[in-house]
Design a protein around this motif. Structure first.
Motif, PDB file in Angstrom:
ATOM      1  N   ILE A 144      43.542  52.385  38.897  1.00 17.46           N
ATOM      2  CA  ILE A 144      43.851  50.542  39.398  1.00 17.46           C
ATOM      3  C   ILE A 144      44.252  51.142  41.009  1.00 17.46           C
ATOM      4  N   LEU A 145      45.326  51.414  40.654  1.00  8.10           N
ATOM      5  CA  LEU A 145      44.875  50.565  41.843  1.00  8.10           C
ATOM      6  C   LEU A 145      44.670  51.888  43.028  1.00  8.10           C
ATOM      7  N   ASN A 146      44.174  53.032  42.334  1.00  2.00           N
ATOM      8  CA  ASN A 146      43.703  53.709  44.131  1.00  2.00           C
ATOM      9  C   ASN A 146      42.149  52.802  44.407  1.00  2.00           C
ATOM     10  N   ARG A 147      41.839  52.138  43.169  1.00  2.99           N
ATOM     11  CA  ARG A 147      40.913  51.722  43.378  1.00  2.99           C
ATOM     12  C   ARG A 147      40.839  49.974  44.156  1.00  2.99           C
ATOM     13  N   ILE A 148      41.618  49.823  43.191  1.00  2.00           N
ATOM     14  CA  ILE A 148      42.521  48.387  44.644  1.00  2.00           C
ATOM     15  C   ILE A 148      42.607  48.520  45.962  1.00  2.00           C
ATOM     16  N   GLN A 149      43.262  49.648  46.385  1.00  2.00           N
ATOM     17  CA  GLN A 149      43.361  50.115  47.713  1.00  2.00           C
ATOM     18  C   GLN A 149      42.384  50.567  48.363  1.00  2.00           C
ATOM     19  N   ASP A 150      40.965  51.160  47.822  1.00  3.25           N
ATOM     20  CA  ASP A 150      39.760  51.576  48.349  1.00  3.25           C
ATOM     21  C   ASP A 150      38.995  49.838  48.074  1.00  3.25           C
ATOM     22  N   HIS A 151      39.440  49.198  47.619  1.00  4.09           N
ATOM     23  CA  HIS A 151      38.485  47.905  47.871  1.00  4.09           C
ATOM     24  C   HIS A 151      38.867  47.192  49.308  1.00  4.09           C
ATOM     25  N   PRO A 183      47.091  43.925  37.987  1.00  6.62           N
ATOM     26  CA  PRO A 183      46.085  42.806  37.526  1.00  6.62           C
ATOM     27  C   PRO A 183      44.621  43.601  36.439  1.00  6.62           C
ATOM     28  N   VAL A 184      44.219  43.213  35.978  1.00  4.61           N
ATOM     29  CA  VAL A 184      42.687  44.056  35.468  1.00  4.61           C
ATOM     30  C   VAL A 184      41.626  42.842  34.841  1.00  4.61           C
ATOM     31  N   ASP A 185      40.623  42.938  34.636  1.00  2.00           N
ATOM     32  CA  ASP A 185      39.619  42.369  34.273  1.00  2.00           C
ATOM     33  C   ASP A 185      39.389  42.754  32.794  1.00  2.00           C
ATOM     34  N   ARG A 186      38.449  41.747  31.489  1.00  2.00           N
ATOM     35  CA  ARG A 186      38.576  42.315  30.839  1.00  2.00           C
ATOM     36  C   ARG A 186      37.931  43.391  29.770  1.00  2.00           C
ATOM     37  N   GLU A 187      37.504  43.666  31.186  1.00  2.00           N
ATOM     38  CA  GLU A 187      36.701  45.431  30.343  1.00  2.00           C
ATOM     39  C   GLU A 187      37.945  46.540  31.260  1.00  2.00           C
ATOM     40  N   GLY A 188      38.807  46.240  31.863  1.00  2.00           N
ATOM     41  CA  GLY A 188      39.996  46.732  32.045  1.00  2.00           C
ATOM     42  C   GLY A 188      40.079  47.462  32.926  1.00  2.00           C
ATOM     43  N   PRO A 228      40.245  46.953  37.641  1.00  2.00           N
ATOM     44  CA  PRO A 228      40.760  45.939  38.897  1.00  2.00           C
ATOM     45  C   PRO A 228      39.983  44.371  39.579  1.00  2.00           C
ATOM     46  N   ASP A 229      41.871  43.936  38.699  1.00  2.00           N
ATOM     47  CA  ASP A 229      40.618  41.979  39.454  1.00  2.00           C
ATOM     48  C   ASP A 229      41.775  42.020  40.552  1.00  2.00           C
ATOM     49  N   ASN A 230      40.153  42.479  41.885  1.00  2.00           N
ATOM     50  CA  ASN A 230      40.670  42.913  42.995  1.00  2.00           C
ATOM     51  C   ASN A 230      40.722  41.091  43.614  1.00  2.00           C
ATOM     52  N   GLU A 231      40.256  40.121  42.979  1.00  2.00           N
ATOM     53  CA  GLU A 231      40.334  38.656  43.603  1.00  2.00           C
ATOM     54  C   GLU A 231      42.036  38.116  43.103  1.00  2.00           C
ATOM     55  N   THR A 232      41.896  38.597  42.266  1.00  2.00           N
ATOM     56  CA  THR A 232      43.276  37.689  41.464  1.00  2.00           C
ATOM     57  C   THR A 232      44.504  38.793  42.095  1.00  2.00           C
ATOM     58  N   TYR A 233      44.105  40.091  42.426  1.00  2.00           N
ATOM     59  CA  TYR A 233      45.856  41.160  43.467  1.00  2.00           C
ATOM     60  C   TYR A 233      45.602  40.071  44.999  1.00  2.00           C
ATOM     61  N   ILE A 247      54.865  44.916  45.288  1.00  2.00           N
ATOM     62  CA  ILE A 247      55.276  45.558  44.803  1.00  2.00           C
ATOM     63  C   ILE A 247      54.699  45.637  43.629  1.00  2.00           C
ATOM     64  N   ASN A 248      53.906  47.012  43.287  1.00  2.00           N
ATOM     65  CA  ASN A 248      53.125  47.240  42.027  1.00  2.00           C
ATOM     66  C   ASN A 248      53.547  48.876  41.690  1.00  2.00           C
ATOM     67  N   MET A 249      53.886  47.837  40.468  1.00  2.00           N
ATOM     68  CA  MET A 249      54.655  49.355  39.270  1.00  2.00           C
ATOM     69  C   MET A 249      53.291  49.826  38.234  1.00  2.00           C
ATOM     70  N   VAL A 250      53.631  51.341  38.709  1.00  2.00           N
ATOM     71  CA  VAL A 250      51.882  52.479  38.382  1.00  2.00           C
ATOM     72  C   VAL A 250      52.654  53.244  36.943  1.00  2.00           C
ATOM     73  N   ASP A 251      52.855  52.654  35.521  1.00  2.00           N
ATOM     74  CA  ASP A 251      52.936  53.663  34.688  1.00  2.00           C
ATOM     75  C   ASP A 251      52.269  54.788  33.622  1.00  2.00           C
ATOM     76  N   SER A 252      50.863  54.769  34.762  1.00  2.00           N
ATOM     77  CA  SER A 252      50.110  56.195  34.179  1.00  2.00           C
ATOM     78  C   SER A 252      48.866  56.159  34.099  1.00  2.00           C
ATOM     79  N   LYS A 253      48.663  57.909  34.106  1.00  2.00           N
ATOM     80  CA  LYS A 253      47.206  57.643  35.441  1.00  2.00           C
ATOM     81  C   LYS A 253      46.086  56.730  35.495  1.00  2.00           C
ATOM     82  N   MET A 254      45.737  56.128  34.236  1.00  2.00           N
ATOM     83  CA  MET A 254      45.304  54.856  34.202  1.00  2.00           C
ATOM     84  C   MET A 254      45.112  53.559  35.350  1.00  2.00           C
ATOM     85  N   SER A 255      46.841  53.056  35.620  1.00  2.00           N
ATOM     86  CA  SER A 255      47.573  52.464  36.591  1.00  2.00           C
ATOM     87  C   SER A 255      46.969  53.056  37.810  1.00  2.00           C
ATOM     88  N   MET A 256      47.857  54.361  37.918  1.00  2.00           N
ATOM     89  CA  MET A 256      46.951  54.727  38.966  1.00  2.00           C
ATOM     90  C   MET A 256      45.587  55.101  39.707  1.00  2.00           C
TER      91      MET A 256
END
Ligand SMILES: Nc1ncnc2c1ncn2[C@@H]1O[C@H](COP(=O)(O)OP(=O)(O)OP(=O)(O)O)[C@@H](O)[C@H]1O
Length: 410
Positions: free
Chosen positions: A400-407, A360-365, A367-372, A389-398
């Motif tokens: 995002i996932l890292n930022r969600i994890q940190d959050h 989940p990402v917001d309009r600006e791309g 991470p949308d932590n709240e939705t997660y 289960i989160n599917m990661v398919d690019s550096k960009m989505s990785m």
């Protein structure tokens, strides 16, 4: 916007088959703080009419829900007391005011005595269904829908004791057409106040109906949320209210196992999904995609693999979406594929597996932590264990996932 709010509310009602449990305490503010505050632990204590007690038990209710424990004695007290009540969707508000309406009507009088206004036709029908179920053993009490499509002959006087409908038609029926004599109304219910005020005109119409009612009419207002605008509306509709608030249970990620799967493309993600699916017996899963296009594609691929898949998509009408959700809730399909936008705000408590095909990402791309959290999280200690289960398919989505994890520091 209002369309979204009422659609969300309807879909939430449809997807839920159970009471939302909560460990939070209700907050009560009494109109007269010196009067004793009753709360009940059983339906017997309420001294309901036997037909209604049978109706309640027939619905599978064993004891009052948290909010019902305090709200029901207040609503059933003599003389009538006004109430503003707020608690999240699924905590038993509808059941509570339906019981109050059914308890207060006199079946021997053939004219409307209770009015209930809802923001949309579909929401009114849902409440109507609860009235029919709970009043199953009380067939003398009749119900009519004040909704746009329901055209009555001029000069007619309604004989049904309960009228449920949308504010515009209800107002017309009370004033312009005089199908209803507002002076004979004993209970006025305003449901889903937060959704109501999101629609232009509903607020004024509701207030105009309320002004026609007698001073001793019981006024009840319900809302899932309570921002300032809802509160000021509530105070205009309900004079001298008792107030009950039940805090929303915090969602946590503590009881959820979260994984991620690294892939290189959409196709690989699909393959991984099939592998996961083969490896575990999944009761029911919801899969979230970023775009309609991906969701449509994925649903197609999954059904080609022999899975029974439901697709919930933004371009569908509310009725279509409702039908999809009902089938999923009834277990007719085991997988529901949907877009991030379409599923925003929908509670999926009974789904034990959630797959983020796209994160989940917001309009600006970002991470949308709240939705997660809302999508994956469970509430309180009643929360069932779940799997995400989160599917990661690019550096960009990785990233995002890292930022969600940190959050969430998880
Ligand atoms: N005392 C009870 N015991 C068991 N189940 C209950 C009880 N009260 C209500 N329910 C069930 O819990 C679910 C939610 O109840 P209800 O619709 O009244 O909640 P709500 O707060 O009005 O939510 P919403 O605003 O979404 O309609 C329904 O399926 C209802 O049948």
């Amino acid at each position: 916007m209002s369309y979204n709010k009422s659609a969300q509310s309807l879909l939430n009602k449809l997807i839920r088959s159970n009471l939302v449990n909560t460990t939070n305490q209700v907050e009560v503010l009494q109109k007269d703080p010196s009067s004793p505050l009753y709360s009940v632990r059983s339906f017997e204590e309420l001294h309901l009419k036997p037909q209604l007690l049978r109706g309640v038990y027939g619905m599978g209710f064993n004891r009052p829900s948290k909010i019902q424990e305090t709200a029901l004695p207040m609503m059933l007290a003599e003389p009538a007391q006004n109430l503003i009540a707020q608690s999240q969707s699924g905590t038993g508000k509808t059941a509570a005011f339906v019981l109050a309406m059914l308890s207060h009507v006199d079946p021997n009088l053939n004219h409307p005595q209770c009015l209930c206004v809802s923001p949309t036709y579909e929401l009114a029908l849902q409440t109507g269904k609860v009235i029919e179920q709970m009043g199953k053993h009380y067939p003398e009490v009749k119900l009519v829908y004040a909704i746009r499509g329901n055209k009555l002959p001029r000069g007619m006087k309604l004989e049904e004791q309960i009228v449920i409908g949308t504010p515009g038609t209800m107002l017309d029926w009370c004033s312009k057409f005089r199908f209803i004599d507002p002076k004979k109304i004993k209970v006025f219910v305003l449901d889903e106040a937060d959704v109501m005020i999101a629609t232009q005109g509903h607020q004024d119409q509701s207030i105009r109906i309320q002004r026609m009612l007698p001073k001793n009419c019981q006024m009840l207002l319900f809302s899932a949320t309570f921002e300032e605008s809802v509160w000021s509306f509530a105070q205009r509709i309900v004079p001298e209210p008792n107030i009950i608030k039940l805090k929303r249970e915090e969602e946590t990620l503590d009881t959820i196992k979260q994984y991620y799967v690294l892939c290189n493309s959409k196709e690989e993600k699909f393959q991984a999904l099939c592998n996961i699916y083969g490896g575990i017996t999944i009761a029911q899963a919801m899969i979230f995609c970023h775009t309609r296009k991906t969701a449509g594609w994925l649903a197609g691929e999954l059904s080609r693999e022999g899975h029974q898949v439901a697709l919930l998509s933004g371009e569908m009408q509310v009725e279509q979406r409702a039908a999809v959700i009902e089938r999923f809730r009834d277990g007719k399909e085991k997988v529901l594929v949907t877009t991030n936008v379409c599923a925003r705000g929908i509670d999926v408590e009974q789904v034990s597996v959630v797959i983020n095909f796209d994160l989940p990402v917001d309009r600006e791309g970002n991470p949308d932590n709240e939705t997660y959290l809302h999508r994956i999280g469970r509430t309180g200690r009643f929360g069932k264990r779940g799997l995400a289960i989160n599917m990661v398919d690019s550096k960009m989505s990785m990233n995002i996932l890292n930022r969600i994890q940190d959050h969430f520091s998880k």
